[in-house]
Design an enzyme around this catalytic site. Structure first.
Site: not given
Length: 311
Positions: A9, A95, A119, A252
């Site tokens: 991101q 991600l 997510r 994670q």
């Protein structure tokens, strides 16, 4: 040896993927398949914005993945190559780990898009807006950043979220603690602390509700066999067993992205060529972390054509 790596991101921007889609049917098919999987016109947001819609976590995550997989599909379709033949390892930043797993055949493109949408939504929902925050520490190594996080916590959550490279570490936690950390940077010998424009405090214990949501989702859509070994974010070590990968993807969400350690571990494993697909974010981090490696960032059709000559 070669590793293909996939950005996280912050690498999104309005206009992403447009040039590739205009040049290649393979890229267009990726964007159409992701739109169909999500039941939304995500590519239109990627193409036209507005910026705040693209920056929304639930849109940014599948968009960044789709952009990188589009580059990969063009490489594979138009270059006649298979990732499994050209990559010794894959890795992704946050991600980007899902993108890496999609590239390695562990998830279908449609499932990856849906998992990342969920997510993003569950990370956003885990903490009310304004309660959490993140900051980037510039000119900080992991030791200084860890000491600063401990000093700023004062009973709140304040922890290392991303260990990106030897000069950049990201903290995550309660907003008050992050504000204190930024105020204390000079006392800890750190050049600067910069508040990040994020809507939630990623990769810290406050994300536990999102980890629970992903644990449930991944029992319904578990990863399949990997065609290429993964260097996992939370361990900075090789993972190939689908059950282990599934567990690490849940960890994670609340755990640290050990990117610097992962890059060092890949180099130690023999990697001397890093190929970043869909962004130009990880390349500079890799360059600050290890020496004597080649780093290629591939976004445009011209980049793809240049890379094909090297593969």
């Amino acid at each position: 040896m070669r590793a293909f790596v996939f950005p996280g991101q912050g690498s999104q921007k309005v206009g992403m993927g447009v040039e590739l889609a205009e040049a290649s049917a393979a890229a267009r098919e990726v964007f159409e398949e992701v739109d169909d999987a999500l039941g939304q016109k995500l590519f239109q947001i990627m193409k036209e914005g507005p910026d705040d819609a693209l920056t929304l976590t639930e849109n940014a995550q599948p968009a960044i993945m789709a952009n990188a997989i589009a580059v990969l599909r063009v490489l594979e379709r138009e270059g006649g190559i298979a990732l499994a033949d050209k990559a010794d390892f894959v890795a992704g930043h946050s991600l980007g780990e899902y993108t890496a797993l999609c590239a390695a055949g562990a998830f279908s493109l449609a499932d990856t898009a849906r998992l990342l949408k969920l997510r993003g939504q569950s990370m956003q929902a885990a903490v009310p807006v304004g309660v959490g925050a993140m900051c980037a520490l510039l000119g900080a190594d992991i030791e200084k950043a860890t000491a600063l996080a401990a000093a700023a916590a004062e009973g709140e959550v304040c922890t290392v979220a991303n260990d990106n490279d030897p000069t950049q570490v990201v903290l995550s936690g309660h907003k008050g603690a992050i504000d204190r950390a930024i105020a204390l940077v000079k006392e800890h010998g750190i050049k600067r602390g910069v508040a990040l424009p994020v809507s939630a405090p990623f990769h810290c214990p406050l994300m536990q509700p999102a980890a629970d949501a992903m644990a449930e989702a991944l029992t319904k859509v578990p990863p399949q066999a990997l065609r290429v070994a993964l260097f996992a974010n939370v361990t900075a070590a090789i993972a190939t067993d689908p059950a282990e990968v599934q567990r690490l993807l849940v960890e994670q969400v609340t755990g640290r992205v050990r990117w610097r350690e992962s890059v060092i571990a890949m180099k130690d494993a023999g990697v001397d060529q890093f190929v970043e697909l869909g962004g130009k974010v990880l390349g500079p981090m890799i360059g600050r972390t290890v020496a004597d490696v080649s780093i290629t960032s591939t976004i445009t059709m011209a980049d793809v054509e240049a890379l094909l000559k090297d593969l």
